[in-house]
Design an enzyme around this catalytic site. Structure first.
Site, PDB file in Angstrom:
ATOM      1  N   GLN A 137       0.812  -1.541  -0.901  1.00 17.24           N
ATOM      2  CA  GLN A 137      -0.311  -0.059   0.322  1.00 17.24           C
ATOM      3  C   GLN A 137       0.923   1.576  -0.453  1.00 17.24           C
ATOM      4  OE1 GLN A 137      -1.596   1.594   3.413  1.00 17.24           O
ATOM      5  NE2 GLN A 137      -4.110   1.473   2.317  1.00 17.24           N
ATOM      6  N   GLY A 138       0.788   2.230  -0.809  1.00  8.83           N
ATOM      7  CA  GLY A 138       1.434   3.000  -0.924  1.00  8.83           C
ATOM      8  C   GLY A 138       0.504   4.675  -1.270  1.00  8.83           C
ATOM      9  N   SER A 140       0.793   6.278   2.298  1.00 10.06           N
ATOM     10  CA  SER A 140       1.420   7.460   2.988  1.00 10.06           C
ATOM     11  C   SER A 140       2.971   8.253   2.824  1.00 10.06           C
ATOM     12  CB  SER A 140       1.830   6.980   4.721  1.00 10.06           C
ATOM     13  OG  SER A 140       1.227   6.379   5.225  1.00 10.06           O
ATOM     14  N   SER A 172       5.037  -0.755   3.555  1.00  5.57           N
ATOM     15  CA  SER A 172       5.269  -2.603   3.977  1.00  5.57           C
ATOM     16  C   SER A 172       5.590  -3.547   3.340  1.00  5.57           C
ATOM     17  CB  SER A 172       3.678  -2.859   5.273  1.00  5.57           C
ATOM     18  OG  SER A 172       3.887  -2.156   5.882  1.00  5.57           O
ATOM     19  N   GLU A 255     -13.298  -3.180   5.457  1.00  3.15           N
ATOM     20  CA  GLU A 255     -13.040  -3.742   6.462  1.00  3.15           C
ATOM     21  C   GLU A 255     -13.715  -4.354   7.733  1.00  3.15           C
ATOM     22  OE1 GLU A 255     -11.624  -3.714  10.002  1.00  3.15           O
ATOM     23  OE2 GLU A 255     -11.469  -1.712  10.376  1.00  3.15           O
TER      24      GLU A 255
HETATM   25  C1  LIG Z   1       4.790  -0.149  11.158  1.00  3.00           C
HETATM   26  C2  LIG Z   1       3.977   0.837  10.716  1.00  3.00           C
HETATM   27  C3  LIG Z   1       3.130  -0.362   9.479  1.00  3.00           C
HETATM   28  C4  LIG Z   1       3.001   1.265   8.520  1.00  3.00           C
HETATM   29  N1  LIG Z   1       2.502   0.313   7.367  1.00  3.00           N
HETATM   30  C5  LIG Z   1       2.107   1.659   6.195  1.00  3.00           C
HETATM   31  C6  LIG Z   1       2.050   1.333   4.585  1.00  3.00           C
HETATM   32  O1  LIG Z   1       2.023  -0.089   4.390  1.00  3.00           O
HETATM   33  N2  LIG Z   1       0.504   2.580   3.518  1.00  3.00           N
HETATM   34  C7  LIG Z   1       1.036   3.261   4.092  1.00  3.00           C
HETATM   35  O2  LIG Z   1       1.163   3.989   2.897  1.00  3.00           O
HETATM   36  N3  LIG Z   1       1.019   3.962   5.452  1.00  3.00           N
HETATM   37  C8  LIG Z   1       1.751   2.552   6.474  1.00  3.00           C
HETATM   38  N4  LIG Z   1       2.015   3.011   7.513  1.00  3.00           N
HETATM   39  C9  LIG Z   1       2.095   4.822   7.570  1.00  3.00           C
HETATM   40  C10 LIG Z   1       1.015   5.270   8.823  1.00  3.00           C
HETATM   41  O3  LIG Z   1      -0.014   5.326   8.424  1.00  3.00           O
HETATM   42  C11 LIG Z   1       1.419   6.564   9.170  1.00  3.00           C
HETATM   43  O4  LIG Z   1       2.092   6.794  10.197  1.00  3.00           O
HETATM   44  C12 LIG Z   1       0.230   7.332  10.477  1.00  3.00           C
HETATM   45  O5  LIG Z   1      -0.515   7.433   9.466  1.00  3.00           O
HETATM   46  C13 LIG Z   1       1.090   8.427  11.172  1.00  3.00           C
HETATM   47  O6  LIG Z   1       1.497   9.643   9.778  1.00  3.00           O
HETATM   48  P1  LIG Z   1       2.768  10.317  10.483  1.00  3.00           P
HETATM   49  O7  LIG Z   1       3.427   8.806  10.240  1.00  3.00           O
HETATM   50  O8  LIG Z   1       3.074  10.867   9.092  1.00  3.00           O
HETATM   51  O9  LIG Z   1       2.574  10.572  11.638  1.00  3.00           O
HETATM   52  P2  LIG Z   1       2.018  12.583  11.827  1.00  3.00           P
HETATM   53  O10 LIG Z   1       0.386  12.424  10.678  1.00  3.00           O
HETATM   54  O11 LIG Z   1       3.155  13.781  11.590  1.00  3.00           O
HETATM   55  O12 LIG Z   1       2.056  12.604  13.148  1.00  3.00           O
HETATM   56  C14 LIG Z   1       3.002  12.519  14.173  1.00  3.00           C
HETATM   57  C15 LIG Z   1       2.023  13.072  15.556  1.00  3.00           C
HETATM   58  O13 LIG Z   1       0.849  14.428  15.325  1.00  3.00           O
HETATM   59  C16 LIG Z   1       0.006  13.520  15.660  1.00  3.00           C
HETATM   60  N5  LIG Z   1      -0.998  14.441  14.943  1.00  3.00           N
HETATM   61  C17 LIG Z   1      -0.896  15.105  13.473  1.00  3.00           C
HETATM   62  N6  LIG Z   1      -2.214  15.276  13.279  1.00  3.00           N
HETATM   63  C18 LIG Z   1      -3.098  15.640  14.048  1.00  3.00           C
HETATM   64  C19 LIG Z   1      -4.165  16.361  14.296  1.00  3.00           C
HETATM   65  N7  LIG Z   1      -4.873  16.846  13.127  1.00  3.00           N
HETATM   66  N8  LIG Z   1      -4.843  16.310  15.831  1.00  3.00           N
HETATM   67  C20 LIG Z   1      -3.524  15.719  17.166  1.00  3.00           C
HETATM   68  N9  LIG Z   1      -2.754  15.215  16.559  1.00  3.00           N
HETATM   69  C21 LIG Z   1      -2.675  15.475  15.689  1.00  3.00           C
HETATM   70  C22 LIG Z   1       0.016  11.936  15.686  1.00  3.00           C
HETATM   71  O14 LIG Z   1      -0.802  12.005  16.459  1.00  3.00           O
HETATM   72  C23 LIG Z   1       0.998  12.570  16.085  1.00  3.00           C
HETATM   73  O15 LIG Z   1       1.019  11.844  17.477  1.00  3.00           O
HETATM   74  C24 LIG Z   1       2.596   2.269   8.550  1.00  3.00           C
HETATM   75  C25 LIG Z   1       2.897   2.882  10.081  1.00  3.00           C
HETATM   76  C26 LIG Z   1       3.779   1.788  10.657  1.00  3.00           C
HETATM   77  C27 LIG Z   1       3.900   2.417  12.507  1.00  3.00           C
END
Ligand SMILES: Cc1cc2nc3c(=O)[nH]c(=O)nc-3n(C[C@H](O)[C@H](O)[C@H](O)COP(=O)(O)OP(=O)(O)OC[C@H]3O[C@@H](n4cnc5c(N)ncnc54)[C@H](O)[C@@H]3O)c2cc1C
Lengths: 404, 319
Positions: A137-138, A140, A172, A255
């Site tokens: 899944q691409g 993020s 992933s 889901e």
């Molecule tokens: C183990 C793992 C597997 C993953 N696999 C995939 C995958 O296969 N494909 C894919 O596309 N993505 C994948 N992801 C990505 C995942 O969906 C993102 O990490 C997640 O959506 C959070 O985005 P970010 O990491 O950019 O954090 P950010 O959005 O930058 O968040 C940073 C912090 O800010 C907080 N925050 C952000 N916005 C708000 C708001 N509006 N109000 C309050 N707090 C806020 C968050 O809660 C967090 O604490 C994976 C992530 C992990 C950890």
């Protein structure tokens, strides 16, 4: 006064049909599981793929592949309850988990079922069901995590192709997948949700650079993917151009409350195992289990997991009735993430010095607890952080004003 | 009553902080991990050079030492810091060279379910703490089994297959005092690591943007950061109070003060480590980003001189 309209009541018992389904599945599992090889090491990607897809093929041959997919697309057309039973039985009998077939079976596949053209379906659905093709899944990007709709990875139309330039992250299994369900930016002039398109990306397309990222545990399950003028045929588009956000959201309703079932059953096992460990480990000269505080904490977790199992049944029943899961899905994820953090903290305290090893120590089954504790750190981040989940509950369900 | 750092203490702490930033910059940790967490003897001698291990003989108090160890914890400096300090303080003649950095001294506490020694390959002397006695053994002579994948790659560990023998070098009151000081200095490191995790998370929350603004502008993120600070400040107060009491400048029950410090500092470090990861989102779960290093060290330090729950038990036992 109210009138009793029918004798139908809420009922936790399974119907005869559901019980038959369970019995047949159990018999099949008992028959085939002894022939399944032991699980490869977590970072042995080549063999993991063979193992995960081999199991998928066995499911396919036995008629259990795509359990929740419609029959006309090769699935079993099972009800959500049967899906739940399937997940419960396979987990209880320690069958292989869906593993790297996750995106194909539970995300990309259902999206294709709902939105793809006849040719696209014919080409991709059977190979997902048979385990021939692994999907990733691409979605993020570095600057589009919680705010997914702000994604920037650009696709420009050039004749019969889209030309993609940009970056994805956290993909992933990107390094072993054959296809990627991908969201790209096709219009920069319109509000962010309206300029996104959903594409099928073959992972061997030219111009891609896939770099595994190390997790805090040192494993390489997710990747950064860089795109430099990667050409993808327009024929690989699913849904209309700029309609990709809607296409992606359609899948989420597929889901239907089952995504965490296997995980949760594993958590129940972890808690039982922790209780066993507490009976073996001594503290101050007696079994750790004699400690009332510890015992109570373990009991709390165990009881809460039972309640989350009930919540899962409610969510699934809601999906069966209405076609989608309401706030129960968010409630589940929030409660479950928090519970897993507590479970992890408790197990580390019990293991004490033994928690300093990622692997089993001295024949004590500690490795899975340490791994479980680290995994718990990611549950409240992946697939929508707990903060974002709380915003959704507060704004959509409770109707509180937005702060954005 | 005056429970605030003196000018001298401020200068001492600031001095150590800038030393750590120069000699042990946070970027230097990843290369150390790549070596399997091996200690750099030259760096260890530099620590001794600024007086980290000889503080007490140079006339500094336990409180001063706690201020110094807070900085060592903030910088996540690897190695058996408390054991070498305590050896230099209490076993100066038996274990010569601990104060000058020539002798690296580790300590393994006999424990359930396993006894583990940290940094074994780099130790010159290994102390074994069991009940109220401490014995010294040759680290090369004890039967051990290496842990292939340690939780904290900066803290390599060996399982001790036997923890008997050796020459008894301390007993009774000396060992009791040793354990109190060890717990308080560990608590100080936990406090330092907590504040470092906060600094990193706050810096990230100011720079990282989602939905068109810094994530730190969201109250959910602000509240997580504020909660970290609350835990860390409370733990710091308890830790300084324990140190001041150990210096004889307080009237509180010593064991109680020590347990309160170790319990709260352990909880604070684990909490700040965990929330620091959460504030970083997906980045927090990566190897590259230091957020997870604070959490891992917090797990390690919690197991030193009794984890948080054991100190809670000790408190309960005295009530
Ligand atoms: C183990 C793992 C597997 C993953 N696999 C995939 C995958 O296969 N494909 C894919 O596309 N993505 C994948 N992801 C990505 C995942 O969906 C993102 O990490 C997640 O959506 C959070 O985005 P970010 O990491 O950019 O954090 P950010 O959005 O930058 O968040 C940073 C912090 O800010 C907080 N925050 C952000 N916005 C708000 C708001 N509006 N109000 C309050 N707090 C806020 C968050 O809660 C967090 O604490 C994976 C992530 C992990 C950890």
């Amino acid at each position: 006064m109210y009138q009793i309209l029918s004798r139908v009541a809420m009922d936790l018992r399974y119907t005869e049909q559901e019980q038959t389904f369970r019995a047949e599945l159990r018999a099949w599992l008992a028959d085939v599981l002894p022939s399944v090889a032991p699980e490869p090491h977590r970072d042995d990607w080549k063999n993991r793929r063979v193992w995960d897809t081999g199991w998928q093929r066995m499911l396919f041959d036995a008629g259990y592949a795509g359990i929740n997919w419609p029959k006309e697309y090769g699935g079993r057309g099972a009800t959500p309850t049967e899906h739940l039973i399937f997940l419960e039985e396979t987990e209880r009998m320690r069958a292989p988990y869906v593993g790297m077939n996750f995106v194909g079976l539970l995300h990309a596949g259902p999206t294709l079922v709902a939105e793809a053209s006849t040719e696209q379906k014919a080409h991709h659905l059977p190979s997902i069901l048979k385990g021939d093709h692994v999907w990733c899944q691409g979605f993020s990007e570095p600057n589009a995590g919680s705010d997914l709709a702000s994604l920037q990875c650009r696709a420009i139309r050039d004749g019969d192709d889209y030309v993609i330039t940009g970056q994805k992250i956290w993909t992933s299994f990107a390094h072993i997948a054959d296809y990627c369900e991908m969201l790209v930016r096709t219009d920069t002039e319109v509000p962010k949700h309206r300029g996104i398109t959903w594409l099928i990306l073959p992972m061997d397309a030219k111009g891609m650079d896939i770099r595994p990222l190390r997790t805090m545990e040192g494993s390489t399950e997710f990747c950064e993917v860089f795109f430099d003028e990667v050409r993808v045929p327009v024929a690989n588009r699913v849904g209309d151009e700029n309609d990709g956000w809607r296409v992606a959201m359609v899948t989420l309703s597929f889901e239907r409350g089952t995504a965490f079932v296997s995980e949760m059953l594993q958590s129940m096992e972890l808690v039982r195992d922790l209780a066993d460990l507490a009976k073996k480990v001594t503290r101050n000269g007696s079994a750790a289990w004699d400690d009332t505080g510890l015992r109570r904490d373990i009991a709390h977790l165990s009881g809460e997991l039972d309640a989350l199992w009930s919540l899962t049944k409610r969510n699934i029943s809601e999906a069966q009735r209405t076609g989608f899961v309401g706030v129960g899905g968010n409630v589940f994820k929030l409660a479950y993430s928090e519970l897993r953090q507590r479970l992890g903290e408790l197990s580390l305290r019990l293991l004490d010095r033994a928690s300093l090893s990622l692997d089993d120590v001295h024949e004590l089954p500690t490795g899975k607890h340490v791994h479980g504790r680290i995994h718990a750190l990611s549950i409240g981040i992946a697939a929508g952080t707990s903060q974002v989940q709380r915003n959704i509950v507060a704004e959509r369900t409770l109707g509180l004003p937005k702060d954005r | 009553m005056d429970f605030w750092r003196t000018q001298d203490q401020e200068a001492l702490q600031d001095g150590i902080r800038s030393f750590c930033q120069g000699r042990f910059p946070i970027e230097s940790l990843q290369p150390i991990e790549a070596t399997g967490g091996r200690l750099d003897r030259a760096a260890w001698r530099d620590l001794a050079g600024v007086g980290v291990f000889s503080l007490r003989h140079d006339g500094f108090s336990i409180t001063d030492s706690a201020l110094v160890f807070e900085e060592l914890g903030r910088a996540l400096i690897p190695g058996p810091l408390t054991a070498t300090y305590l050896a230099a303080t209490h076993l100066r003649t038996v274990l010569e060279g601990a104060d000058s950095g020539e002798r690296i001294v580790g300590l393994a506490q006999v424990a359930e379910p396993v006894t583990m020694a940290e940094h074994l390959l780099d130790l010159d002397s290994l102390l074994i703490l069991q009940g109220d006695s401490i014995a010294v053994v040759d680290p090369n002579s004890v039967p051990t089994q290496v842990v292939e994948r340690p939780l904290d790659p900066l803290t390599p560990v060996h399982v001790m297959l036997s923890a008997t023998g050796g020459e008894i070098v301390a007993t009774g009151d000396v060992v009791r005092q040793w354990c109190r000081e060890g717990a308080v200095l560990t608590a100080a490191m936990q406090v330092g690591a907590s504040f470092a995790a906060i600094d990193l998370a706050v810096e990230y929350a100011k720079g990282r943007e989602q939905f068109g603004r810094p994530i730190g502008a969201f109250q959910a993120v602000k509240h997580m950061a504020a909660d970290m600070l609350v835990k860390a400040e409370v733990a710091r107060a308890a830790t300084y109070a324990a140190a001041v009491n150990l210096d004889g400048n307080g009237d509180d029950d010593l064991d109680r003060a020590v347990s309160v410090a170790k319990m709260l500092a352990g909880d604070a470090a684990l909490f700040c480590g965990k929330i620091g990861i959460q504030i970083h989102g997906g980045m927090g779960f990566t190897w590259e980003v230091n957020a997870q290093r604070y959490w891992k060290r917090a797990v390690v330090l919690d197991t030193h001189y009794g984890n948080s729950e054991m100190h809670a038990d000790a408190l309960a036992g005295s009530m």
